[in-house]
Design a protein around this motif. Structure first.
Motif, PDB file in Angstrom:
ATOM      1  N   ARG B  99       3.923 -21.949 -26.004  1.00 29.88           N
ATOM      2  CA  ARG B  99       4.261 -21.588 -24.624  1.00 29.88           C
ATOM      3  C   ARG B  99       3.007 -21.115 -23.883  1.00 29.88           C
ATOM      4  O   ARG B  99       2.732 -21.549 -22.759  1.00 29.88           O
ATOM      5  N   VAL B 100       2.209 -20.247 -24.525  1.00 28.69           N
ATOM      6  CA  VAL B 100       1.010 -19.705 -23.871  1.00 28.69           C
ATOM      7  C   VAL B 100       0.053 -20.830 -23.494  1.00 28.69           C
ATOM      8  O   VAL B 100      -0.441 -20.894 -22.370  1.00 28.69           O
ATOM      9  N   TRP B 101      -0.182 -21.782 -24.439  1.00 31.07           N
ATOM     10  CA  TRP B 101      -1.163 -22.814 -24.124  1.00 31.07           C
ATOM     11  C   TRP B 101      -0.593 -23.828 -23.134  1.00 31.07           C
ATOM     12  O   TRP B 101      -1.355 -24.380 -22.336  1.00 31.07           O
ATOM     13  N   SER B 102       0.730 -24.072 -23.175  1.00 28.78           N
ATOM     14  CA  SER B 102       1.324 -24.984 -22.194  1.00 28.78           C
ATOM     15  C   SER B 102       1.141 -24.421 -20.792  1.00 28.78           C
ATOM     16  O   SER B 102       0.777 -25.151 -19.867  1.00 28.78           O
ATOM     17  N   GLU B 103       1.387 -23.111 -20.644  1.00 25.87           N
ATOM     18  CA  GLU B 103       1.223 -22.488 -19.325  1.00 25.87           C
ATOM     19  C   GLU B 103      -0.229 -22.613 -18.867  1.00 25.87           C
ATOM     20  O   GLU B 103      -0.512 -22.870 -17.703  1.00 25.87           O
ATOM     21  N   ARG B 104      -1.148 -22.435 -19.818  1.00 28.96           N
ATOM     22  CA  ARG B 104      -2.562 -22.530 -19.478  1.00 28.96           C
ATOM     23  C   ARG B 104      -2.910 -23.957 -19.022  1.00 28.96           C
ATOM     24  O   ARG B 104      -3.605 -24.158 -18.028  1.00 28.96           O
ATOM     25  N   LEU B 105      -2.407 -24.954 -19.769  1.00 28.73           N
ATOM     26  CA  LEU B 105      -2.685 -26.344 -19.400  1.00 28.73           C
ATOM     27  C   LEU B 105      -2.052 -26.678 -18.047  1.00 28.73           C
ATOM     28  O   LEU B 105      -2.635 -27.401 -17.246  1.00 28.73           O
ATOM     29  N   ASP B 106      -0.852 -26.136 -17.792  1.00 26.30           N
ATOM     30  CA  ASP B 106      -0.199 -26.369 -16.493  1.00 26.30           C
ATOM     31  C   ASP B 106      -1.052 -25.808 -15.363  1.00 26.30           C
ATOM     32  O   ASP B 106      -1.226 -26.445 -14.331  1.00 26.30           O
ATOM     33  N   ARG B 107      -1.594 -24.605 -15.584  1.00 21.73           N
ATOM     34  CA  ARG B 107      -2.432 -23.984 -14.545  1.00 21.73           C
ATOM     35  C   ARG B 107      -3.692 -24.820 -14.313  1.00 21.73           C
ATOM     36  O   ARG B 107      -4.112 -25.037 -13.177  1.00 21.73           O
ATOM     37  N   LEU B 108      -4.285 -25.314 -15.417  1.00 22.53           N
ATOM     38  CA  LEU B 108      -5.491 -26.147 -15.312  1.00 22.53           C
ATOM     39  C   LEU B 108      -5.182 -27.418 -14.526  1.00 22.53           C
ATOM     40  O   LEU B 108      -5.946 -27.842 -13.649  1.00 22.53           O
ATOM     41  N   ASP B 109      -4.031 -28.013 -14.859  1.00 15.10           N
ATOM     42  CA  ASP B 109      -3.574 -29.222 -14.203  1.00 15.10           C
ATOM     43  C   ASP B 109      -3.420 -28.968 -12.699  1.00 15.10           C
ATOM     44  O   ASP B 109      -3.884 -29.768 -11.875  1.00 15.10           O
ATOM     45  N   GLN B 110      -2.787 -27.849 -12.369  1.00 11.68           N
ATOM     46  CA  GLN B 110      -2.563 -27.497 -10.955  1.00 11.68           C
ATOM     47  C   GLN B 110      -3.906 -27.322 -10.250  1.00 11.68           C
ATOM     48  O   GLN B 110      -4.101 -27.781  -9.130  1.00 11.68           O
ATOM     49  N   HIS B 111      -4.834 -26.676 -10.944  1.00  9.96           N
ATOM     50  CA  HIS B 111      -6.158 -26.412 -10.388  1.00  9.96           C
ATOM     51  C   HIS B 111      -6.877 -27.729 -10.067  1.00  9.96           C
ATOM     52  O   HIS B 111      -7.466 -27.893  -8.997  1.00  9.96           O
ATOM     53  N   LEU B 112      -6.789 -28.712 -11.004  1.00  9.91           N
ATOM     54  CA  LEU B 112      -7.444 -30.009 -10.797  1.00  9.91           C
ATOM     55  C   LEU B 112      -6.787 -30.756  -9.634  1.00  9.91           C
ATOM     56  O   LEU B 112      -7.473 -31.392  -8.822  1.00  9.91           O
ATOM     57  N   THR B 113      -5.458 -30.678  -9.550  1.00  9.68           N
ATOM     58  CA  THR B 113      -4.741 -31.314  -8.439  1.00  9.68           C
ATOM     59  C   THR B 113      -5.194 -30.699  -7.116  1.00  9.68           C
ATOM     60  O   THR B 113      -5.462 -31.416  -6.138  1.00  9.68           O
ATOM     61  N   ASP B 114      -5.306 -29.374  -7.086  1.00 13.15           N
ATOM     62  CA  ASP B 114      -5.754 -28.673  -5.871  1.00 13.15           C
ATOM     63  C   ASP B 114      -7.164 -29.129  -5.485  1.00 13.15           C
ATOM     64  O   ASP B 114      -7.445 -29.390  -4.320  1.00 13.15           O
ATOM     65  N   LEU B 115      -8.038 -29.237  -6.492  1.00 14.64           N
ATOM     66  CA  LEU B 115      -9.419 -29.652  -6.234  1.00 14.64           C
ATOM     67  C   LEU B 115      -9.460 -31.038  -5.604  1.00 14.64           C
ATOM     68  O   LEU B 115     -10.182 -31.276  -4.632  1.00 14.64           O
ATOM     69  N   GLN B 116      -8.691 -31.977  -6.190  1.00 15.27           N
ATOM     70  CA  GLN B 116      -8.651 -33.354  -5.680  1.00 15.27           C
ATOM     71  C   GLN B 116      -8.151 -33.375  -4.245  1.00 15.27           C
ATOM     72  O   GLN B 116      -8.693 -34.069  -3.390  1.00 15.27           O
ATOM     73  N   ARG B 117      -7.081 -32.605  -3.981  1.00 10.35           N
ATOM     74  CA  ARG B 117      -6.500 -32.559  -2.640  1.00 10.35           C
ATOM     75  C   ARG B 117      -7.534 -32.005  -1.644  1.00 10.35           C
ATOM     76  O   ARG B 117      -7.737 -32.546  -0.559  1.00 10.35           O
ATOM     77  N   ASP B 118      -8.225 -30.922  -2.067  1.00 12.70           N
ATOM     78  CA  ASP B 118      -9.215 -30.311  -1.181  1.00 12.70           C
ATOM     79  C   ASP B 118     -10.366 -31.278  -0.883  1.00 12.70           C
ATOM     80  O   ASP B 118     -10.949 -31.240   0.194  1.00 12.70           O
ATOM     81  N   ARG B 119     -10.678 -32.150  -1.873  1.00 14.83           N
ATOM     82  CA  ARG B 119     -11.764 -33.093  -1.675  1.00 14.83           C
ATOM     83  C   ARG B 119     -11.365 -34.169  -0.661  1.00 14.83           C
ATOM     84  O   ARG B 119     -12.160 -34.630   0.136  1.00 14.83           O
ATOM     85  N   LYS B 120     -10.085 -34.576  -0.766  1.00 11.02           N
ATOM     86  CA  LYS B 120      -9.587 -35.608   0.151  1.00 11.02           C
ATOM     87  C   LYS B 120      -9.408 -35.054   1.567  1.00 11.02           C
ATOM     88  O   LYS B 120      -9.615 -35.752   2.547  1.00 11.02           O
ATOM     89  N   ASN B 121      -8.963 -33.809   1.673  1.00 14.81           N
ATOM     90  CA  ASN B 121      -8.721 -33.185   2.980  1.00 14.81           C
ATOM     91  C   ASN B 121      -9.558 -31.918   3.117  1.00 14.81           C
ATOM     92  O   ASN B 121      -9.034 -30.819   3.008  1.00 14.81           O
ATOM     93  N   PRO B 122     -10.867 -32.090   3.301  1.00 16.35           N
ATOM     94  CA  PRO B 122     -11.726 -30.905   3.288  1.00 16.35           C
ATOM     95  C   PRO B 122     -11.475 -30.019   4.534  1.00 16.35           C
ATOM     96  O   PRO B 122     -10.921 -30.481   5.501  1.00 16.35           O
TER      97      PRO B 122
END
Lengths: 122, 122
Positions: B99-122
């Motif tokens: 559970r702990v590592w799944s939550e961590r991977l989910d947060r990482l995933d969210q972070h990468l999605t946010d980064l991509q979105r920010d790059r597309k819509n700076p």
């Protein structure tokens, strides 16, 4: 020595042997629990323990040999990280067992519910 | 001997030590897997293995000492059953880590999605 013929799903898995043996120690379980939260150096891992760095290093080596932990290449710190894919093999085995018995308990539960209903409405 | 001071959730648990040690063997894991499906006699448990009844009995004794298996009182057969509550302690520990590592991977995933979105819509 006796040889064993096991159902395919239960074939000997030296990986699982080493992983479960590595987890049979409270210090090593504590290190694994810490690493699920992210990488850590040996110094950071040793912090909560009243034992020598050398003793903690030995525990880490057991986890490395079991394939559960790997270490980075950065020369000074060589941070430890959990090998998620390897650990997943241990968690998968455990969760397979839990699934089988949960299904069995669900069936038993359903059977008891059916019996009660049949008694009320014979 | 060095004493350890561990976070409360990682306190030494001799039960978990014995359980993981017991699971570090393919024959014993196979016996546990069989018992998740229901009670079985030693003869039934020994069937898939090309080893003596005595050897299988020894493996069952290790599982009994670890609290994972208990045996019925019927004098002739003394069927073995899995102690679900005890086994649950091992599965709970494993699942807590996942559970702990799944939550961590989910947060990482969210972070990468946010980064991509920010790059597309700076």
């Amino acid at each position: 020595m006796a040889t064993t013929t096991l159902p395919e799903s239960d074939l000997p898995d030296p990986g699982l042997d080493a992983m479960f043996a590595a987890l049979a120690d409270p210090t090593r379980r504590s290190i694994v629990a810490r690493l699920t939260k992210g990488e850590a150096t040996v110094n950071e891992l040793a912090e909560p323990f009243a034992m020598s760095l050398q003793a903690v290093s030995k525990h880490i080596q057991v986890l490395e040999r079991a394939g559960l932990v790997s270490r980075g290449r950065h020369r000074q710190t060589r941070p430890c990280r959990l090998e998620l894919e390897a650990f997943r093999a241990a968690t998968d085995w455990i969760e397979d067992q839990r699934r089988v018995w949960s299904e069995r308990l669900d069936r038993l539960d359903q059977h008891l519910t059916d019996l009660q209903r049949d008694r009320k409405n014979p």
